[in-house]
Design an enzyme around this catalytic site. Structure first.
Site, PDB file in Angstrom:
ATOM      1  N   HIS A  13       4.213   1.469   8.662  1.00  0.00           N
ATOM      2  CA  HIS A  13       2.769   1.410   8.826  1.00  0.00           C
ATOM      3  C   HIS A  13       2.412   0.042   9.373  1.00  0.00           C
ATOM      4  CE1 HIS A  13       1.245  -0.913   5.075  1.00  0.00           C
ATOM      5  NE2 HIS A  13       2.534  -1.130   5.173  1.00  0.00           N
ATOM      6  N   CYS A  22       1.336  -8.351   7.859  1.00  0.00           N
ATOM      7  CA  CYS A  22       1.235  -6.888   7.788  1.00  0.00           C
ATOM      8  C   CYS A  22       0.403  -6.277   8.910  1.00  0.00           C
ATOM      9  CB  CYS A  22       0.689  -6.453   6.431  1.00  0.00           C
ATOM     10  SG  CYS A  22       1.860  -6.770   5.101  1.00  0.00           S
ATOM     11  N   HIS A  26       5.650  -2.364  10.569  1.00  0.00           N
ATOM     12  CA  HIS A  26       6.768  -2.674   9.684  1.00  0.00           C
ATOM     13  C   HIS A  26       6.999  -1.504   8.735  1.00  0.00           C
ATOM     14  CE1 HIS A  26       3.212  -3.818   7.377  1.00  0.00           C
ATOM     15  NE2 HIS A  26       3.946  -3.697   6.271  1.00  0.00           N
ATOM     16  N   HIS A  28       8.655   0.017   4.760  1.00  0.00           N
ATOM     17  CA  HIS A  28       8.941  -0.231   3.349  1.00  0.00           C
ATOM     18  C   HIS A  28       9.807   0.900   2.810  1.00  0.00           C
ATOM     19  CE1 HIS A  28       5.789  -3.291   2.923  1.00  0.00           C
ATOM     20  NE2 HIS A  28       4.990  -2.487   3.593  1.00  0.00           N
ATOM     21  N   HIS A  70       9.976   8.764   6.136  1.00  0.00           N
ATOM     22  CA  HIS A  70      10.372   8.470   7.510  1.00  0.00           C
ATOM     23  C   HIS A  70       9.282   8.818   8.523  1.00  0.00           C
ATOM     24  CE1 HIS A  70      14.273   7.815   5.698  1.00  0.00           C
ATOM     25  NE2 HIS A  70      14.566   7.116   6.781  1.00  0.00           N
ATOM     26  N   GLU A 129       5.393  -1.216  -3.208  1.00  0.00           N
ATOM     27  CA  GLU A 129       5.611  -1.473  -1.787  1.00  0.00           C
ATOM     28  C   GLU A 129       6.837  -2.364  -1.588  1.00  0.00           C
ATOM     29  OE1 GLU A 129       2.183  -1.813   1.265  1.00  0.00           O
ATOM     30  OE2 GLU A 129       2.709  -3.871   0.686  1.00  0.00           O
TER      31      GLU A 129
END
Length: 145
Positions: A13, A22, A26, A28, A70, A129
């Site tokens: 996201h 952010c 990137h 997580h 994914h 996260e």
């Protein structure tokens, strides 16, 4: 009585317009803790359970893990994020459009809502996260006793 099951999924996201790192695309590996609350089942093969952990897993997998894992999760109301999603979709890559910014806080609310809509007696959603940062949403209704 409450029970909790932990899940993981990987997603990417970005937070367009954020004043930190952010703002960049990137990913997580999220850890998701789902807590459900209800009375104990009194009879049958599942007597003494709030619900079977296998049943909880099935609902969470279908409702959350399959659409989120994914995927590029993006805010459909943001032009830049939507452009990136369109590019990815043109390459047959997985995306998930949400009607809110994809912060951990908003994702926990989104997941809670999806689980409630699936009929799960969800009490809280805790979304990690990173190993040291999480958001927890408990809804607006009290958990069942």
């Amino acid at each position: 009585m409450k029970i909790t099951k932990i899940f993981t999924f990987d997603s990417s996201h970005m937070l367009n317009g954020h004043d930190g790192k952010c703002q960049n695309l990137h990913g997580h590996t999220y850890s998701l803790e789902i807590t459900v609350s209800d009375g104990l089942i009194e009879a049958g093969t599942k007597a003494g359970m709030v619900m079977d952990f296998a049943d909880l897993k099935t609902i969470v997998k279908q409702t959350v893990i399959e659409p989120f894992d994914h995927a590029f999760i993006y805010h459909g109301g943001n032009a830049r994020e939507s452009q990136i999603a369109a590019l990815l979709e043109g390459w047959q890559m997985k995306t998930l459009r949400l009607n809110r910014r994809t912060t951990a806080e908003n994702l926990s609310v989104e997941i809670y809502g999806r689980l409630k809509a699936a009929g799960l007696p969800v009490c809280s959603v805790k979304l990690w996260e990173t190993p040291t940062s999480c958001a927890e949403y408990e809804g607006t209704e009290p958990c069942k006793p």
